[in-house]
Design an enzyme around this catalytic site. Structure first.
Site, PDB file in Angstrom:
ATOM      1  N   ASP A 218     -13.771  50.698 -16.281  1.00  0.00           N
ATOM      2  CA  ASP A 218     -14.869  49.739 -16.293  1.00  0.00           C
ATOM      3  C   ASP A 218     -15.443  49.560 -14.884  1.00  0.00           C
ATOM      4  OD1 ASP A 218     -16.196  47.601 -17.995  1.00  0.00           O
ATOM      5  OD2 ASP A 218     -15.397  46.318 -16.412  1.00  0.00           O
ATOM      6  N   GLU A 270       0.538  63.362 -12.989  1.00  0.00           N
ATOM      7  CA  GLU A 270       2.004  63.379 -13.125  1.00  0.00           C
ATOM      8  C   GLU A 270       2.396  63.644 -14.577  1.00  0.00           C
ATOM      9  OE1 GLU A 270       3.153  59.480 -11.796  1.00  0.00           O
ATOM     10  OE2 GLU A 270       2.667  59.919  -9.696  1.00  0.00           O
TER      11      GLU A 270
HETATM   12  C1  GLC Z   1     -18.752  46.722 -18.236  1.00  0.00           C
HETATM   13  C2  GLC Z   1     -18.458  46.427 -19.681  1.00  0.00           C
HETATM   14  C3  GLC Z   1     -19.081  45.120 -20.039  1.00  0.00           C
HETATM   15  C4  GLC Z   1     -18.501  44.039 -19.159  1.00  0.00           C
HETATM   16  C5  GLC Z   1     -18.642  44.380 -17.684  1.00  0.00           C
HETATM   17  C6  GLC Z   1     -17.770  43.506 -16.822  1.00  0.00           C
HETATM   18  O1  GLC Z   1     -20.097  46.935 -18.010  1.00  0.00           O
HETATM   19  O2  GLC Z   1     -18.872  47.484 -20.485  1.00  0.00           O
HETATM   20  O3  GLC Z   1     -18.898  44.795 -21.387  1.00  0.00           O
HETATM   21  O4  GLC Z   1     -19.140  42.817 -19.427  1.00  0.00           O
HETATM   22  O5  GLC Z   1     -18.257  45.699 -17.421  1.00  0.00           O
HETATM   23  O6  GLC Z   1     -16.427  43.846 -16.987  1.00  0.00           O
END
Ligand code: GLC
Ligand code: CA
Length: 559
Positions: A218, A270
């Site tokens: 993310d 790993e």
């Molecule tokens: C990414 C995710 C989203 C979230 C953001 C903060 O863009 O896809 O859903 O709100 O990150 O974590």
């Protein structure tokens, strides 16, 4: 046409231990709280997922990407993580996680989990410790704390706004503020801190040891930050720097972020086979290859098709550019039309051209009340069906978002009182947010939550959801679910090397390409029928008339 062909379309799952399984995988995104509810409390859970593994197997996906399932107060749908090495008790246990992983693996399906390294939640043990510790303490050093400014130090360190709206700084009551690029419940980590780095390596190993096959990372472009000493630049200055994004922006896509992923890659390697990772990195296309490099995460999302209108020239350019970029990184590319952050593509494609197929324009449509009168639902779905056949014929990984296989539209009319997305709350009801693509799935045409569970769903389902139920579509050979199943089975059978050759049809509304082995995909982006090239049609997104491909449709042919 297709019925006889599919009798023999049984496909072998991708080889279990093939280290390149991900390169052309079809990956199905599960947003766990809205997929299936096993205990009737209205929130989707791991028991629900386990019970639906046969559904995923019949659908024919190669992998599941599971959005966050960690303990969370759900300030941002689970992207506010309290503990990276546990399961949210509201949706299951670690034991159930293991059962789910085994069930998926037994069905020949890999598991990719979401990892959220840019920020924790404000309930994470480290953040609570930071709040309880004084200014300048090591505990505060794991996050980004700064003193307030102004005559009495009560103003935020800068005028930066968070992505969800409002200030990006939150005061903690002792003259300091912490940085949160997203919601205040999502304090940003300080990735210069070795403890933070070490802890995420522990987390990667924790899940890889449990059998997880890969990670979706993310906000992968946000981790490395370099804030100047006082004064910080203004928001406007940062916006200007945004246009450049050459690796030196204070917050996004800094070159040093790749040092982090080099370390991650060593850990992922790993394992046998090496664990995969895909970056969610909203960066300029030219900077994507570094995230996707085999020395880095290995793959990166390209959101170009997701942001495009339903247009032959746009699709052609985007496909060409991304195949080239992927080749430059040594990775394969990724295709995606929908995910949990954007208006569903059946809806985007049903909006008038000037309202755009693209995501910004569709957000605008939502903001203006999601007027049904301007949405052509049938056209949107017809184009979505055409687009998915095109996408599934491309080299690279195809990411599918739960519910798109049912032809679901965006739910535009969720009552304000039921909304959950922080985007909605932090923009005084001006931004509508992302709840409309997160409404729990309809499994049956009746029942308290259309088969999602036994209780009321955590987001209300509209009446028209019943028409899209899995149950009804399974029995209907012409349904969108049947189209996905047949196309995914065929894709496994026809998929070979990653080459693609364009075939010039002489018609600007048509995209035609050939894949190795004599597999052709032809899409008619126009509205009038076109003659099909030679070959046997193996599947089409809309009924054919003679050898004619109708408008807004795709057909696959074999030589
Ligand atoms: C990414 C995710 C989203 C979230 C953001 C903060 O863009 O896809 O859903 O709100 O990150 O974590
Ligand atoms: Ca539940």
């Amino acid at each position: 046409m297709s019925e006889t062909l599919f009798v023999n379309a049984e496909a072998e799952p991708l080889a279990e231990q093939d280290p390149n399984w991900w390169r052309q995988a079809a990956v199905y995104q599960i947003y766990p709280r809205s997929f299936a509810d096993g205990n009737g409390d209205g929130i989707g859970d791991l028991a629900g997922i386990i019970s639906r593994v046969p559904y995923l197997e019949a659908l024919g996906v190669d992998a599941v990407w599971l959005s966050p399932f960690y303990p969370s107060a759900l300030a941002d749908g689970g992207y506010d993580v309290d503990d990276y090495r546990d399961v949210d008790p509201k949706i299951g246990t670690l034991e159930q996680f293991d059962v789910m992983t085994r069930a998926l693996h037994d069905a020949g399906i890999k598991l990719i989990v979401d990892i959220v390294p840019n920020h924790s939640s404000n309930r994470h043990v480290w953040f609570r410790e930071a709040l309880a510790s004084p200014k300048g303490s090591p505990a505060r050093g794991r996050y980004i704390f700064r003193d307030g400014v102004g005559p009495d130090g009560t103003e935020p360190p800068s005028d930066w706004t968070s992505i969800f709206g409002g200030s990006a700084w939150e005061p903690v009551g002792d003259g300091q503020f912490y940085l949160h690029l997203f919601a205040p419940e999502q304090p940003d980590f300080n990735w210069d801190n070795p403890e933070v780095r070490e802890d995420f390596l522990t987390t990667l190993r924790f899940w890889a040891d449990r059998g997880v096959d890969g990670f979706r990372v993310d906000v992968a472009h946000g981790l490395a930050k370099k804030l100047t000493d006082d004064p910080l630049p203004t928001h406007a200055d940062l916006e200007l720097a945004e246009a450049v994004r050459d690796g030196a922006h204070m917050l996004w896509d800094r070159d040093e972020v790749h040092d982090i992923y080099t370390q991650w890659r060593a850990v992922l390697n790993e394992y046998d086979p090496p664990r995969t990772a895909v970056a969610e990195a909203w960066v300029h296309a030219s900077r994507r290859p570094r995230y996707a490099s085999p020395d880095g995460l290995g793959q990166a999302f390209n959101f170009d098709l997701l942001q495009a209108g339903f247009d032959a020239a746009e699709f052609r350019r985007i496909i060409g550019d991304n195949l080239e970029l992927a080749a430059r990184s040594g990775s394969s590319t990724t295709w995606v039309f929908s995910n949990h952050d954007v208006v569903r593509h059946a809806t985007r494609y049903g909006l008038p051209r000037h309202a755009g197929g693209d995501t910004t324009a569709s957000q605008e449509w939502l903001r203006q009340g999601g007027n049904e009168a301007v949405l052509d639902r049938a056209l949107g779905l017809r184009r979505a069906r055409a687009a998915i056949l095109l996408m599934l014929a491309l080299p690279g990984s195809a990411y599918l978002y739960q519910g798109e296989e049912l032809g679901l539209h965006e739910v535009a009319d969720i009552p304000d009182s039921a909304r959950q997305d922080p985007t909605f709350f932090r923009n005084a009801g001006v931004e509508i947010g992302r709840d409309g693509c997160r409404v729990p799935l309809p499994w049956t045409a009746s029942g308290p939550s259309l088969g999602f569970g036994d209780g009321a769903p955590h987001l209300p389902q509209p009446a028209w959801y019943a028409d899209h139920a899995v149950e009804a579509q399974t029995a209907d050979g012409t349904s969108t679910l049947s189209l996905y199943r047949e196309a995914l089975a065929l894709r496994r059978r026809l998929q070979g090397d990653e080459e693609l050759a364009w075939i010039d049809s002489g018609d600007p509304r048509v995209l035609h390409f050939r894949r190795p082995g004599g597999w052709h995909s032809v899409t008619n982006f126009g509205s009038a029928p076109i003659p099909l090239p030679a070959g046997s049609v193996v599947i089409s997104s809309a009924p054919l008339t003679e050898q004619q491909l109708p408008g807004n449709a795709t057909a696959w042919l074999v030589e």
